[in-house]
Motif scaffolding. Structure first.
Motif, mmCIF file in Angstrom:
data_model
loop_
_atom_site.group_PDB
_atom_site.id
_atom_site.type_symbol
_atom_site.label_atom_id
_atom_site.label_comp_id
_atom_site.label_asym_id
_atom_site.label_seq_id
_atom_site.Cartn_x
_atom_site.Cartn_y
_atom_site.Cartn_z
ATOM 1 N N HIS A 1 49.200 120.017 -21.606
ATOM 2 C CA HIS A 1 49.849 119.446 -22.030
ATOM 3 C C HIS A 1 51.296 120.699 -22.329
ATOM 4 O O HIS A 1 52.234 119.456 -22.960
ATOM 5 N N ARG A 2 51.342 121.133 -21.745
ATOM 6 C CA ARG A 2 53.131 121.560 -21.926
ATOM 7 C C ARG A 2 53.586 122.407 -20.564
ATOM 8 O O ARG A 2 52.697 123.235 -20.515
ATOM 9 N N LEU A 3 54.089 122.037 -20.314
ATOM 10 C CA LEU A 3 55.190 123.239 -19.334
ATOM 11 C C LEU A 3 56.828 123.973 -19.966
ATOM 12 O O LEU A 3 57.324 122.962 -21.311
ATOM 13 N N THR A 4 57.078 124.983 -19.941
ATOM 14 C CA THR A 4 58.323 125.940 -19.616
ATOM 15 C C THR A 4 58.962 126.015 -18.842
ATOM 16 O O THR A 4 58.417 126.323 -17.784
ATOM 17 N N THR A 5 60.239 125.732 -19.175
ATOM 18 C CA THR A 5 61.504 126.089 -17.443
ATOM 19 C C THR A 5 62.833 126.514 -17.882
ATOM 20 O O THR A 5 63.102 126.651 -17.177
ATOM 21 N N ASN A 6 62.526 127.011 -18.812
ATOM 22 C CA ASN A 6 63.968 128.119 -19.911
ATOM 23 C C ASN A 6 63.554 129.522 -20.552
ATOM 24 O O ASN A 6 62.636 129.448 -20.909
ATOM 25 N N GLY A 7 63.823 130.461 -19.694
ATOM 26 C CA GLY A 7 63.403 131.780 -20.860
ATOM 27 C C GLY A 7 61.795 132.352 -20.435
ATOM 28 O O GLY A 7 62.017 133.643 -19.425
ATOM 29 N N ILE A 8 61.035 131.422 -19.674
ATOM 30 C CA ILE A 8 59.505 131.931 -19.559
ATOM 31 C C ILE A 8 59.225 130.740 -18.219
ATOM 32 O O ILE A 8 60.041 129.696 -19.171
ATOM 33 N N TYR A 9 58.081 130.607 -17.826
ATOM 34 C CA TYR A 9 57.806 130.027 -17.115
ATOM 35 C C TYR A 9 56.214 129.728 -16.931
ATOM 36 O O TYR A 9 55.397 130.565 -15.329
ATOM 37 N N VAL A 10 55.668 129.164 -17.587
ATOM 38 C CA VAL A 10 54.571 128.436 -17.315
ATOM 39 C C VAL A 10 54.476 126.942 -17.526
ATOM 40 O O VAL A 10 54.628 126.118 -18.016
ATOM 41 N N LEU A 11 52.922 126.553 -16.888
ATOM 42 C CA LEU A 11 52.301 125.269 -17.645
ATOM 43 C C LEU A 11 50.765 126.372 -18.501
ATOM 44 O O LEU A 11 49.835 126.638 -18.166
ATOM 45 N N GLN A 12 50.943 125.452 -19.716
ATOM 46 C CA GLN A 12 49.693 125.609 -20.686
ATOM 47 C C GLN A 12 48.611 124.268 -20.612
ATOM 48 O O GLN A 12 48.942 123.039 -20.805
ATOM 49 N N CYS A 13 47.501 125.201 -20.851
ATOM 50 C CA CYS A 13 45.914 124.262 -20.547
ATOM 51 C C CYS A 13 45.101 124.197 -21.607
ATOM 52 O O CYS A 13 44.986 125.074 -22.449
ATOM 53 N N GLY A 14 43.622 123.852 -21.035
ATOM 54 C CA GLY A 14 42.968 124.288 -21.994
ATOM 55 C C GLY A 14 42.334 123.570 -22.960
ATOM 56 O O GLY A 14 41.586 123.942 -23.996
ATOM 57 N N ASP A 15 43.266 122.117 -23.537
ATOM 58 C CA ASP A 15 42.956 121.833 -24.656
ATOM 59 C C ASP A 15 42.863 120.311 -24.235
ATOM 60 O O ASP A 15 43.138 119.722 -23.665
ATOM 61 N N PRO A 16 40.763 119.336 -24.566
ATOM 62 C CA PRO A 16 40.240 118.616 -24.959
ATOM 63 C C PRO A 16 41.369 117.518 -25.268
ATOM 64 O O PRO A 16 40.833 116.358 -25.395
ATOM 65 N N THR A 17 42.478 118.279 -26.861
ATOM 66 C CA THR A 17 42.616 116.581 -27.271
ATOM 67 C C THR A 17 43.881 116.783 -26.569
ATOM 68 O O THR A 17 44.344 115.175 -26.807
ATOM 69 N N GLY A 18 44.651 117.564 -25.959
ATOM 70 C CA GLY A 18 45.962 116.777 -24.862
ATOM 71 C C GLY A 18 46.932 116.995 -25.786
ATOM 72 O O GLY A 18 47.926 116.768 -25.373
#
Length: 273
Positions: free
Chosen positions: A153-170
């Motif tokens: 549900h979340r991607l960061t492309t500035n400052g830190i660089y991560v893809l966040q997952c694992g939430d069944p509600t989205g």
């Protein structure tokens, strides 16, 4: 002498941490003010102006759930082409449990988590000996089909660089109903407060021992305080998938939003060898 790029990164990190602190207090006051009508997850308590002002790794500190903050339906303007496939047929099973599963893994064994996503397969070597509670939880949840058909549900492309997952509600508010303890926070890989590319770590509420099911995958070295349990390492092929997702950008254009790519975990499995 500090370069402009180093200064930019430092300012971005400082802004990220200040936003976390401010919004944590705002959510606390909001929950108190709206306790009578609030849902268990507190989704209705977060106003539209606050949706993207906190860090991607921070979760709502509802003690009954390991929930992250809301990811809004951002206006999709100027999106890059979607590099990913359509999700496999199926629905998310939104299950919860009252307590952490009993430890059943072999801490001396090698475990691999395979995320079959719409954007490609991401293999993660899990560190059972350093993070047994975390790996045990992921083994339990994967076997229950908990992650299947869920969105990242979340991607960061500035400052830190991560893809966040694992939430069944989205939405960024979901969790398994239990929390797990922090682990492996003194891992040698986290030197200089940097989570290196390929690290897989737990999101949390900012409080001790508050991880649930949400996790983040680091696709470029990211400077963060060592507060997020590192429990796995992405394969080289998996890193290429993450970079493809990152290259498509995120929905706000500000460096912190829902991925433009359709990132869905069709199937998650954990295997021992």
């Amino acid at each position: 002498m500090v370069s402009q790029e180093q200064r930019r990164r430092q300012l971005a990190r400082e802004k990220f941490l200040r936003q976390q602190q401010r919004h944590t207090e705002a959510r606390r006051k909001s929950r108190v003010r709206n306790a009578v009508i609030a849902s268990v997850l507190g989704v209705t308590l977060i106003g539209s102006l606050a949706l993207y002002t906190t860090g991607v790794l921070k979760q709502d500190d509802d003690k009954t759930n390991a929930a992250a903050e809301v990811t809004p339906e951002a206006e999709e303007t100027g999106k890059a082409p979607d590099p990913c496939e359509k999700p496999a047929a199926g629905e998310v099973e939104k299950q919860t449990w009252k307590k952490e599963p009993a430890l059943s893994i072999d801490e001396s064994a090698k475990y691999t988590m395979t995320l079959e996503t719409t954007c490609g397969t991401i293999d993660v070597a899990l560190n059972a000996s350093a993070a047994p509670h975390t790996v045990n939880s992921f083994n339990f949840l994967a076997n229950k089909g908990y992650f299947d058909h869920t969105k990242c549900h979340r991607l960061t492309t500035n400052g830190i660089y991560v893809l966040q997952c694992g939430d069944p509600t989205g939405t960024g508010t979901g969790g398994p109903g239990y929390t797990i303890p922090d682990e492996n926070l003194k891992d040698a890989s986290l030197k200089n407060n940097t989570y290196p590319a390929g690290t897989v770590a737990m999101a949390n509420t900012g409080q001790k021992d508050s991880g649930g099911s949400q996790f983040f995958l680091v696709y470029e070295d990211s400077q963060l305080p060592p507060s997020y349990t590192p429990f796995g390492t992405v394969s080289d092929a998996g890193l290429k998938v993450l970079k493809k997702i990152a290259d498509a950008g995120e929905s706000t254009g500000a460096g912190d939003g829902a991925p433009n790519a359709t990132v869905v975990i069709d199937k998650a499995t954990v295997t021992a060898s």
